[in-house]
Write a protein that holds these residues in place. Structure first.
Motif, short mmCIF file in Angstrom:
data_model
loop_
_atom_site.label_atom_id
_atom_site.label_comp_id
_atom_site.label_asym_id
_atom_site.label_seq_id
_atom_site.Cartn_x
_atom_site.Cartn_y
_atom_site.Cartn_z
N ASP A 137 0.97 -1.31 0.02
CA ASP A 137 0.38 -0.09 0.63
C ASP A 137 0.62 0.87 0.12
O ASP A 137 2.04 1.21 0.70
CB ASP A 137 -1.12 -0.30 1.19
N LEU B 178 -4.03 7.08 -2.00
CA LEU B 178 -3.69 5.53 -1.83
C LEU B 178 -4.15 4.56 -2.36
O LEU B 178 -4.58 4.31 -3.40
CB LEU B 178 -4.52 5.35 -0.40
N THR C 217 -2.49 0.54 -3.93
CA THR C 217 -2.28 -1.35 -3.45
C THR C 217 -1.81 -1.16 -5.23
O THR C 217 -1.87 -1.71 -6.77
CB THR C 217 -3.36 -1.76 -3.88
#
Length: 297
Positions: free
Chosen positions: A150, A158, A160
């Protein structure tokens, strides 16, 4: 940069923060700003509201880093306890905060019976640094165990990223500039805790025997060139014990530079460049820095 231009934070924001106490070499200048976010939301809000022209750099344990004497422009982000949790999420996978140490990760893996991450015991850094640099030692590399991570981008988003997105090579990733790794998942294999502990002890003993762990150092200075070991090239070039100011090539392990007590970061970097020139002249091989060098000269 005036304090009024900086976003409000829930964590700690310090102007003109000395970085030397936070890095292993115990040398270098100040950060314009040091931000220690309270949590993920605090970090994202800060980056969202920060002038996009202001550079941002993450700092872990400062083990593989030269902070130049002129200090670091913009904001240095240091992840604290809120980002240091490690837990097993299944029989072979760990969820790790970006601020967690290699010792905590490997110890948690041992207790959960997860083998394959023992090598992290020997790397004096944090998960964020391991992921960025493809940290490795004693036969293991982060690319072999990382599932995904992350990352908070400079925009505050944000995301991943799967391991493939980092395009790992030796001690290098293509993590976006200004991105901060806030968590990662590592996958090992089922193992016996006592055997895992024995392997960790073997690695710790080997490291103690071969590396100047009691000195102010920055870890491995140069990457191993293809087909060579950096320390052997440095030794063959006559650099064992070589000094510049208060900086010295370790007598114990020639791929380590040490601060004997009075070294500036300029001394340390100049010593590294002197070693590179001597190896080039002797062996015709250009050593690449493994230690990251940041800031103003």
């Amino acid at each position: 940069m005036m304090a009024t231009t900086m976003p409000r934070v829930a964590g700690k924001l310090t102007a003109q923060a000395p970085l030397a106490p936070l890095v292993w070499f115990k040398a270098g200048g100040k950060a314009d700003w040091l931000f220690e976010p309270k949590d993920l939301a605090d970090l994202q809000a800060f980056l969202r509201d920060l002038d996009p022209e202001v550079p941002v750099m993450a700092l872990g344990l400062g083990s593989n880093l030269i902070v130049r004497d002129g200090g670091v422009s913009g904001v240095v982000v240091r992840l604290g306890k809120a980002f240091a949790k490690v837990e097993a999420i299944d029989a072979v996978t760990l969820s790790c905060g970006g601020g967690a140490s290699g010792i905590l990760v490997s110890s948690t893996a041992r207790d959960a019976g997860i083998a394959g991450v023992e090598f992290l015991r020997s790397i004096p850094g944090t998960v964020g640094g391991f992921v960025r640099m493809n940290g490795g030692a004693y036969g293991g590399e982060v690319k072999d165990i990382l599932v995904d991570c992350d990352v908070v981008l400079r925009t505050s988003e944000l995301v991943t990223l799967p391991v493939e997105a980092l395009r790992y090579t030796y001690r290098h990733s293509e993590l976006p500039a200004g991105a901060i790794v806030v968590a990662a998942r590592f996958r090992g294999r089922a193992g016996d805790p006592s055997a895992i502990q024995a392997e960790m002890e073997r690695i710790a003993a080997a490291r103690e025997a071969s590396q100047p762990l009691r000195s102010k150092t920055g870890g491995s200075t140069f990457k191993n060139p293809e087909g060579h070991k950096a320390w052997q090239l440095v030794d063959a070039a006559g650099c064992r014990g070589l000094t510049v100011g208060g900086a010295q090539v370790s007598e114990k392990h020639t791929n380590f530079l040490i601060n004997t007590g009075t070294a500036t970061s300029t001394d340390i970097e100049e010593l590294g460049e002197t070693v590179r020139r001597r190896v080039q002249d002797k062996a015709g091989i250009t050593l690449e820095w493994e230690i990251q060098r940041v800031g103003r000269k």
